[in-house]
Design an enzyme around this catalytic site. Structure first.
Site, PDB file in Angstrom:
ATOM      1  N   THR A 195       0.824  -1.209   0.000  1.00 42.39           N
ATOM      2  CA  THR A 195       0.000   0.000   0.000  1.00 42.39           C
ATOM      3  C   THR A 195       0.858   1.260   0.000  1.00 42.39           C
ATOM      4  O   THR A 195       0.464   2.286  -0.556  1.00 42.39           O
ATOM      5  CB  THR A 195      -0.930  -0.012   1.233  1.00 42.39           C
ATOM      6  OG1 THR A 195      -1.849  -1.088   1.071  1.00 42.39           O
ATOM      7  CG2 THR A 195      -1.705   1.273   1.384  1.00 42.39           C
ATOM      8  N   THR A 232       1.627  -4.398   4.207  1.00 42.52           N
ATOM      9  CA  THR A 232       1.470  -4.693   5.638  1.00 42.52           C
ATOM     10  C   THR A 232       0.916  -6.094   5.894  1.00 42.52           C
ATOM     11  O   THR A 232       1.084  -6.632   6.976  1.00 42.52           O
ATOM     12  CB  THR A 232       0.538  -3.664   6.305  1.00 42.52           C
ATOM     13  OG1 THR A 232      -0.751  -3.727   5.674  1.00 42.52           O
ATOM     14  CG2 THR A 232       1.093  -2.259   6.216  1.00 42.52           C
ATOM     15  N   ASP A 233       0.248  -6.672   4.878  1.00 33.96           N
ATOM     16  CA  ASP A 233      -0.506  -7.900   5.152  1.00 33.96           C
ATOM     17  C   ASP A 233       0.371  -9.089   5.541  1.00 33.96           C
ATOM     18  O   ASP A 233      -0.042  -9.924   6.348  1.00 33.96           O
ATOM     19  CB  ASP A 233      -1.396  -8.252   3.951  1.00 33.96           C
ATOM     20  CG  ASP A 233      -2.601  -7.318   3.865  1.00 33.96           C
ATOM     21  OD1 ASP A 233      -2.830  -6.557   4.834  1.00 33.96           O
ATOM     22  OD2 ASP A 233      -3.315  -7.336   2.845  1.00 33.96           O
TER      23      ASP A 233
HETATM   24  C1  SIN Z   1      -1.035  -3.002   2.778  1.00 33.94           C
HETATM   25  O1  SIN Z   1       0.114  -2.813   2.412  1.00 33.94           O
HETATM   26  O2  SIN Z   1      -1.498  -2.377   3.768  1.00 33.94           O
HETATM   27  C2  SIN Z   1      -1.973  -3.966   2.124  1.00 33.94           C
HETATM   28  C3  SIN Z   1      -1.503  -4.477   0.832  1.00 33.94           C
HETATM   29  C4  SIN Z   1      -0.263  -5.306   0.957  1.00 33.94           C
HETATM   30  O3  SIN Z   1      -0.052  -5.969   1.986  1.00 33.94           O
HETATM   31  O4  SIN Z   1       0.520  -5.299  -0.001  1.00 33.94           O
END
Ligand code: SIN
Length: 311
Positions: free
Chosen positions: A16, A95-96
């Site tokens: 993200t 973040t995932d």
């Molecule tokens: C994020 O980064 O918050 C969600 C998408 C990902 O993990 O690439």
């Protein structure tokens, strides 16, 4: 060597933080992994005494993280860390699955220099993007002579690879170290240390990882009301090498699921018992037939077991 010669390398993998939406007000309907990492660094304040370099390793939504990319990332990290003028690394990441990559990198690199993973909960195009501040703070950590090991920088906190978990699907401070608490806080460009930096924990050397298609298959099976043994038996028939049971509470398992796991273990499948609770750890009970996962969350216990089974 003069201080001015020191480098920090920022390795971009997507997420993200590199997301792009059609409107600045849109924090949900964006595509992750679109903006080049070199663009993310543009306009950030200079870090005195350091030059910053960008390298695009991948551009993925981290839900799609895979073993091939982990191997590539680990090798790129190892190469940069071996350069005497590199002070530390920053890895931009979705973040995932960030906590999984952080644990994996610590397990195969155990670096003496800092490797700081960071990301964002809002895309780069957001009217109030959180990525730039996270990047500035991550660079601060990577430049610190005190820092070492793999960590996650998020919302002003530095988390260790064993404890860090994404605990919120939307909030800007989406990560927690649970009972352990953060390693440090970053406050206006200064580190306030709370506990020791990650050290050691190498389960395997990045240079000796087998090709991704040869990694042992390890799956996670969750305990829940009405759980049974059918999934475990299907996995065993399908040739699984290891199973991590995400148990309830202190790693407890429905008797039908437990019976199937014991059967699998007797047949040569490696089984570990973790907990689906976001905090705490499975305390090994005397005489337990299925070994506990050493305080690791199910996703990290899976990585540890894969690396163990590669030996
Ligand atoms: C994020 O980064 O918050 C969600 C998408 C990902 O993990 O690439």
């Amino acid at each position: 060597m003069q201080v001015s010669e020191r480098r920090i390398v920022v390795l971009g993998t997507g997420g993200t933080i590199a997301g792009r939406a059609a409107a600045a007000s849109d924090n949900v309907g964006y595509r992750a992994g679109e903006v080049p990492v070199s663009d993310l660094l543009r306009g950030l304040p200079a870090l005195e005494g350091f030059s910053i370099e960008a390298e695009q390793v991948a551009q993925v939504d981290s839900k799609d993280m895979d073993f091939a990319l982990w191997c590539t990332l680990a090798r790129r990290c190892a190469e940069h860390l071996a350069q005497p003028d590199v002070a530390g690394l920053v890895v931009t990441h979705g973040t995932d699955t960030m906590e999984e990559t952080a644990f994996f990198l610590q397990s195969v690199l155990a670096p003496v220099k800092p490797v700081v993973l960071t990301g964002a909960m809002r895309p780069a195009t957001s009217v109030l993007a959180d990525g730039p501040q996270n990047l500035v703070d991550a660079l601060t950590v990577a430049a610190s002579p005190l820092a070492q090991g793999v960590c996650v920088l998020f919302a002003g906190q530095v988390h260790g690879p064993l404890d860090v978990q994404k605990v919120h699907s939307y909030r800007l401070d989406a990560f927690s170290s649970g009972d352990a608490g953060p390693i440090a806080h970053v406050e206006e460009g200064r580190l306030r240390l709370m506990r020791a930096w990650p050290q050691g924990g190498a389960l395997r050397n990045a240079a000796s990882l087998p090709p991704p298609e040869q990694w042992p298959r390890v799956e996670i099976v969750m305990n829940h009301a009405g759980a049974g043994g059918a999934i475990v038996r299907a996995l065993v028939r399908d040739g699984v090498r290891g199973i991590v049971a995400a148990g309830t509470g202190n790693g407890t398992l429905h008797h039908a699921l437990e019976a199937a796991l014991v059967e699998a273990q007797q047949g040569g499948v490696a089984v570990r018992r973790a907990s689906r609770c976001p905090q705490g750890r499975v305390l090994p009970a005397p005489g337990a037939v299925l070994p506990a996962a050493d305080g690791l969350s199910p996703v990290k216990a899976r990585i540890a077991l894969m690396l163990e089974l590669m030996a």
